[in-house]
Design a protein around this motif. Structure first.
Motif, PDB file in Angstrom:
ATOM      1  N   THR A  78     -63.530 -17.063 -57.354  1.00  0.00           N
ATOM      2  CA  THR A  78     -62.140 -16.697 -57.608  1.00  0.00           C
ATOM      3  C   THR A  78     -61.900 -16.817 -59.114  1.00  0.00           C
ATOM      4  O   THR A  78     -62.194 -17.853 -59.708  1.00  0.00           O
ATOM      5  N   ALA A 117     -61.689 -20.146 -63.142  1.00  0.00           N
ATOM      6  CA  ALA A 117     -62.836 -19.553 -62.447  1.00  0.00           C
ATOM      7  C   ALA A 117     -63.436 -20.642 -61.572  1.00  0.00           C
ATOM      8  O   ALA A 117     -63.804 -21.699 -62.078  1.00  0.00           O
ATOM      9  N   VAL A 118     -63.494 -20.389 -60.286  1.00  0.00           N
ATOM     10  CA  VAL A 118     -63.956 -21.442 -59.380  1.00  0.00           C
ATOM     11  C   VAL A 118     -64.805 -20.839 -58.266  1.00  0.00           C
ATOM     12  O   VAL A 118     -64.502 -19.769 -57.735  1.00  0.00           O
ATOM     13  N   ASP A 119     -65.868 -21.553 -57.962  1.00  0.00           N
ATOM     14  CA  ASP A 119     -66.795 -21.135 -56.900  1.00  0.00           C
ATOM     15  C   ASP A 119     -66.121 -21.333 -55.543  1.00  0.00           C
ATOM     16  O   ASP A 119     -65.725 -22.445 -55.204  1.00  0.00           O
TER      17      ASP A 119
END
Lengths: 107, 190, 1002
Positions: free
Chosen positions: B30, B101-103
């Motif tokens: 995301t 920004a994240v997994d």
């Protein structure tokens, strides 16, 4: 089962894609406000027969909150618009006036 | 990372006109930020090789895809083992630009719905117009699926890729399989 | 007696005989029959007993308007009560049961009610059973319910499957008669996306039965040719056996498709509920014939004239050998002709009009049938079967009539357009003096999102009478609707002739001056046994509003929704009030048009997929361990893991003690986890939490409280600062989505200029709590991260690997023990869980569930959202003042907490409670105080919010909110049990275990 168009993603949302959020354009009153102002902010809600501004979230969609101008009697939707505003934008007011000439902005 | 598993262990179902199966591990990221910023387009292109999608669009390129989720959110799909590197690249390229920004690879499950009745399977569950005229390839549609939020798009090959949250992967698989366990309605073209 | 004719029946296949049962008796029918036509073919004239008086009733209609012929269909898990015989297609092996009669249809004990009918007028129940009041619930109601019950409820869960289908079209056309077909053809040619639905299995509606000719062809020919054209159009979809059930806001409509009711051997869903969004809707729903109100109009054998014609022409069934036709309009003459054509006798046509020299009447007379003008039926002779009618003058009081022997009566009071769908969503009606019916007012249609009309009617539904008018109207309606949906075109309606008809004359009771004795036998609502005299009585007693009269008399309240009775009832009411019918108005038309199955409404949401069930990465493991589940929101969490033969209480106690004494393991994956990032993230969290979050150092954790703007505590959890701009907020298990939405709400709608992004990453992570004195030893054994007190102190967090798995470890404790909460990506959570179990074997590692979690937190005096809070509790009530920043100017809820009631020293506050006898206080019990309130109830001074047996302490412990509680330490107060007994408890500190917190900080 209303259809409201999300102004962010353009989807004509079935009501079941949306979550309702009550009256729009409330002014937040925090610490330092009078009891009357705070009470108005927390509890005083318009309940008109006719033009109404309300908050909806496209919860099962793009996730954005948006605002809608709607007639509570006929369910006519005069327009939807982005939430980053403290009052109905001019084009929404014009759209309402076109359909409800007798309507006056403000409560 | 080698022992990571998907939510359903590649579960499959075959109905009269549709096959449902869980997709293998996929990297998902995301990314939130001002999508109109030039830094963004560059960082996304560098990370995925894909152009910035238009609203409600999903852009495929090579082994990655970039989907438009909302005016300030993208979903990046990348090979699973490159997820951490892509997040790191994005963070580096976007240093100084307000973003997130994240997994989310493990927060989601991906199902493939394939067969002539695929559109009608989703039309049994979603209040969205699934006709080809309304939903063509290249559109990422977020909507309600039965009682949960979901997102899907028509793959270039014609199947439908469906993304839901991981905790409801089994529910999603079950409702989609239930909808697929019926003869075609013959309302939408295959 | 009704019989099958030797010939005829356009819908039946005499080469396909079927076997069915009615009340266990076997009968024969043909493919194409309805259950009603097959029952009539077998001479079954009595099919039911009426609701109130238990009068014998027969089939009256041939469609969905049928009030009487309701049966129970199917058996066991496929039993369904109140199914209409007239809309039930016959299939081989169909099993139907009559309803509302005991011991049998022929001899019904409750039929004694009809002898007392004069003592059971409108409002009888209201008037009679008021007193004594307790009798209503325990005596009167059960007896009345038993006596009045119609179908029995099914006893087993429905074995069938159902589905929904969402369809988006330009035009939905409801009704597949000639109007609907012509509308679909017209609209289809404009290129519009059209869905045409028809409730029966057949297209074309009544036109073939009425002998219409279109474009010089028989109606049947035109219909099949038109269907072929439509079937070839890609933009047109046709659905038979699909009823337009309702029209709702903004072009939403429901279609109810019966997929297998007629063919139960076919696999797949039984019903499909079409959830349609149409830009425009055209209702071509036809009209329903009205009965006439004469004495004995409910005797089996009295039928609607159109139904008589349907049975003869469609099914080759004669309702009787000698049929008297009684009418106020010309259409019933077609029935007389159909009967004569079939070789049956029509002794007389009774026409209430004084003159009729129209072509239909002339033709009937030419065939040798006597036509009595200005005449009426005074009453019907017979009880279980028509034996004859007494003939009298239409304008008289009845008096002595002349007997005409017959075994069937065909009646027609005129036709009412089916305006239901037009009215569901607000379309208004007009009254036609010419036809004595309501029809749609095209200038006041239901309005769509654009404020313009989105429903129009076509054909007879619009009030257009006659084939030519119907087709012309349908063409025009379809063009207008297609154009409104963005598709223009042109079309010419097919050529047809409208037969010349003599105008009808409204006849509301027959004869006009009927005496009370006759009026008390004139039924308006056959299903609910409402008579002309009942409506007149209601008006006399002041129930003048149509909605009041309806509820008082139950007129139109049965499951036929008054399809036959409403207009006739209105007319009687209007007459009683001395007003005209349009002034009285109609009652509200509500969906569905006909009852639809609950299964179709539920759709797929049954059994395992009734609602989403959220599973953690360790769900399957819990399942294999025999976990006893507790629902937490949509999650399932193990409540405890009982061993073979172990009670839940014993399992919980074992889990608590094992954790306190050595090592416990908890699946905490359901905890909400929300990333908050940006230059303004600290400022944002300072507004959301009552305490200061912006001062939290990276690598540290802090417990925080969130309140609503009302000041009430809404959620709590631990916040970890990841880096300068990034925080991870833990929420309660049930609160993740709500708090995420709450954050988005404030960021999008109030502080949209703040630079903060949030993401709900709850499900990215499995979370495992390793708890107990041996927790550190276990992690050290796994290897990887340094988890020593120095490297990872209480309320700190670190990132690294454990046993080779990347993790983030939080040193936080909800149990008061040494505790590590390990976040691991969901895809590897089960792998790590397994490694912990294996490595923990030597410490007797014990997975524990939510109840052990609750007990351990209660032993430590930690509050639980939803137990200590209920939406009226503020943090100050719970002794959580330490978590409320005094330095901040503002946070959500701060202003509310300054309101006078919130700062009132008399608010109940949190304390611990210990029963003197060591027992467990009942959950939610109230503490009683001195005196009584205005309602004569004991005053209360507190209540229990959490209560458990503490295995650690070996006694009952509780928390509660008590008036001036913290100032009353040591005082004993009394709590009331449900049975009224009192139980003494001492007010103590809520921290029962390790008050100095030494165990968690080692």
């Amino acid at each position: 089962m209303l259809i409201l168009t999300c102004p962010y993603c353009g989807i004509q949302c079935d009501e079941t894609e949306l979550a309702p959020g009550g009256e729009a354009h409330l002014t937040r009153h925090g610490p330092g406000s009078t009891d009357e102002d705070f009470e108005t902010y927390l509890f005083d809600r318009a309940n008109p027969m006719g033009v109404h501004f309300e908050r909806w979230r496209h919860a099962n969609g793009c996730g954005k909150w948006f605002l809608a101008a709607r007639c509570t009697v006929t369910l006519e939707v005069f327009g939807t618009y982005k939430a980053q505003t403290t009052e109905p934008p001019a084009e929404i007011v014009a759209a309402i006036k076109a359909r409800r000439p007798e309507w006056e902005a403000g409560r | 990372m080698s022992d990571a598993v998907t939510a359903l262990g590649a579960m499959e179902f075959s109905g009269p006109a549709v096959q449902v199966k869980e997709a293998p591990l996929r990297g998902m990221i995301t990314v939130r930020g001002d999508l109109s910023g030039s830094a963004f387009a560059g960082a996304v292109r560098a990370a995925t090789g894909c152009d910035m999608p238009q609203p409600r669009e999903i852009v495929h390129g090579g082994d990655a895809s970039v989907g438009w989720m909302s005016p300030d959110e993208l979903l990046l799909l990348v090979p699973h083992d490159s997820t951490a590197a892509v997040v790191a690249d994005l963070s580096r390229d976007l240093a100084g630009v307000h973003h997130l920004a994240v997994d989310v690879s493990d927060a989601r499950a991906v199902l493939c719905v394939e067969g002539t009745g695929a559109r009608e399977v989703l039309a049994r569950l979603c209040p969205a117009d699934l006709s080809p005229a309304a939903l063509g390839p290249g559109e990422l549609r977020r909507t309600r699926l039965a009682q949960i939020p979901a997102a899907f798009w028509i793959d270039p090959a014609g199947g439908i890729t469906l993304v839901c949250f991981r905790s409801v992967a089994r529910y999603t698989f079950d409702v989609v399989s239930d909808a697929a366990n019926a003869a075609p309605v013959e309302f939408l073209p295959g | 007696m009704s019989i099958r004719l030797e010939q005829g029946g356009r819908l039946i296949d005499r080469n396909a005989p079927l076997d069915f049962t009615f009340d266990t008796k076997h009968f024969g029918g043909f493919a194409g029959d309805t259950l009603a036509s097959a029952l009539l073919a077998n001479g079954q004239t009595v099919v039911n007993r009426s609701y109130k008086y238990h009068r014998p009733r027969g089939i009256m209609a041939s469609g969905p308007e049928e009030p009487n012929a309701l049966v129970g269909l199917g058996q066991g898990a496929r039993f369904e009560p109140d199914q209409r015989a007239t809309t039930t297609e016959l299939f081989d092996g169909l099993a139907a049961m009559s309803q509302n009669a005991w011991p049998s249809l022929g001899f019904d004990m409750m039929a004694v009610n009809q002898w007392f009918s004069s003592m059971m007028p409108a409002g009888f129940y209201y008037k009679t059973f008021i007193w004594p009041r307790p009798f209503w619930k325990h005596v009167y109601e059960p007896i009345i319910r038993d006596a009045a019950a119609s179908g029995l409820p099914p006893k087993e869960a429905d074995a069938d499957r159902y589905e929904h289908f969402y369809a988006f079209v330009d035009l939905l056309i409801v009704g597949g008669g000639i109007a609907g077909l012509q509308a679909a053809l017209t609209a289809g040619q404009t290129g519009a996306r059209v869905l045409l639905i028809e409730q029966t299995a057949h297209w074309g509606g009544r036109a073939p039965v009425d002998g219409a000719e279109i474009d010089g062809k028989l109606a049947d020919v035109w219909i099949s040719e038109t269907l072929a054209v439509l079937a070839a159009m890609e933009n047109v979809s046709l659905r038979s056996r699909c009823m337009g059930a309702g029209v709702y806001d903004h072009g939403y409509a429901l279609g109810y498709e019966r997929l297998t009711d007629h063919a139960p051997q076919v696999a797949g869903p039984r019903h499909r509920l079409w959830r349609i969004r149409a830009k425009q809707i055209v209702t071509a729903t036809g009209a329903i014939e009205r009965p006439l109100s004469f004495a004995g109009n409910d005797v089996p054998g009295v039928m609607l004239a159109s139904a008589v014609r349907d049975y003869v022409v469609n099914f080759g069934v004669a309702p009787g050998h000698r049929t008297v036709v009684v009418t106020n309009n010309d259409d019933a003459y077609r029935t007389a002709l159909a009967l004569i054509d079939a070789g049956l006798e029509v002794p007389v046509v009774i026409d209430a009009r004084d003159r009729n020299d129209g072509p239909l009447a002339r033709e009937v007379m030419r065939r040798g049938v006597q036509v009595e003008l200005g005449a009426a039926v005074m009453k019907v002779k017979g009880s279980k079967r028509v034996e004859g009618v007494m003939l009298c003058r239409a304008n008289g009081t009845g008096g002595a009539g002349a007997l005409v022997e017959c075994d069937s009566v065909a009646m027609s009071g005129g036709w009412s357009p089916v305006v239901h769908l037009y009215s569901h969503c607000g379309g208004k009606l007009l009254w036609s003096e010419d036809h004595a019916h309501f029809y749609p007012d095209p200038s006041r249609p239901p309005l769509g999102a654009d404020g313009l009309g989105f429903v129009r009617c076509a054909g007879i539904a619009a009030g257009a009478m006659g084939t030519r008018s119907v087709l012309a109207d349908a063409t025009a309606a379809a063009l207008a609707a297609a154009s409104a949906a963005g598709h223009t075109g042109a079309a010419t309606p097919p050529v047809a002739d409208d037969a010349e008809e003599t105008p009808m004359t409204p006849v509301w009771i027959m004869p006009q001056q009927a005496l009370p004795e006759l009026r008390a036998k004139m039924f308006l609502d056959f299903q609910n046994d409402v008579k002309v005299s009942d409506v007149q009585l209601a008006a006399q007693e002041g129930f003048e509003s149509v909605e009041h009269a309806k509820r008082y008399t139950t007129l139109g309240m049965a499951n036929d929704q008054g399809k036959l009775s409403n207009i006739n009832g209105l007319a009687i009411l209007a007459d009683s009030r001395g007003e005209k019918i349009p002034q009285v108005g109609t009652t509200t038309f509500r969906p569905p048009y006909q009852p639809i199955s609950f299964g179709s409404i539920a759709g797929e949401a049954r059994g395992e997929i009734f609602q989403p069930l959220r599973r953690t990465p360790m769900h399957d493991w819990h399942e294999t361990q025999g976990a006893y589940w507790e629902p937490v929101g949509h999650w399932r969490r193990p409540y405890c893991y009982p061993k073979q033969g172990e009670s839940h209480d014993a399992a919980v106690a074992r889990e608590v003690l094992a954790t306190r004494n050595s090592l416990g393991l908890l699946d905490a994956s359901t905890l909400g986890k929300i990333v908050v990032k940006g230059p303004d993230a600290g400022r944002f969290l300072d507004m959301l939490y009552t305490n200061m979050m912006s001062t939290l150092k990276a690598g540290k954790c802090r417990y925080g409280l969130m309140c609503s703007e009302n000041g009430f505590l809404s959620d709590d959890g631990v916040v970890a600062r990841i880096d300068e701009e990034t925080f991870l907020c833990h929420t309660t298990s049930g609160g993740a989505d709500r708090i995420h939405g709450w954050m988005e709400d404030w960021l999008q709608c109030e502080w949209w200029d703040w630079k903060v992004y949030v993401a709900n990453v709850t499900e990215q992570w499995g979370q495992i709590a390793v708890v107990g004195p041996n927790a550190r030893k276990l992690l050290e054994k796994l290897g990887g991260l340094d988890v020593s007190k120095a490297a990872l102190p209480f309320m700190g967090w670190v990132e690294g690997e454990l046993a080779g798995v990347p993790v983030r470890v939080y040193r936080i404790s909800f149990s008061g023990e040494l505790s590590y909460e390990i976040a691991v990506s969901a895809g590897q959570a089960m792998a790590l869980w397994s490694k912990l179990l294996v490595a923990g074997w030597e410490f007797g590692i014990t997975p524990y569930g939510t109840e052990a979690l609750h007990i351990m937190r209660a032993e430590k005096g930690f509050i639980m959202i939803g137990d200590e809070t209920d939406g009226t509790v503020i943090p100050q009530d719970l002794g959580l003042g330490w978590a409320i920043s005094k330095k901040k100017d503002d946070y959500l809820g701060k202003r509310a907490q300054q309101r006078s009631h919130m700062t009132d020293p008399n608010r109940w506050k949190l304390v611990g409670l210990e029963t003197l006898d060591g027992s467990v206080l009942p959950d939610g019990a109230y503490a009683v105080g001195e005196g009584y309130n205005a309602n004569g109830q004991r005053n209360t001074i507190g209540r229990v919010t959490s209560t458990y047996h503490s295995p650690t302490l070996g006694r009952g412990i509780a928390m509660g909110l008590v008036h001036h509680g913290p100032d009353r330490m040591g005082e004993v107060i009394r709590f009331a049990k449900v049975d009224g007994a009192l139980i003494d408890a001492r007010i103590v500190s809520p921290v029962f275990h390790d008050p100095d917190g030494e165990k968690q900080d080692v």
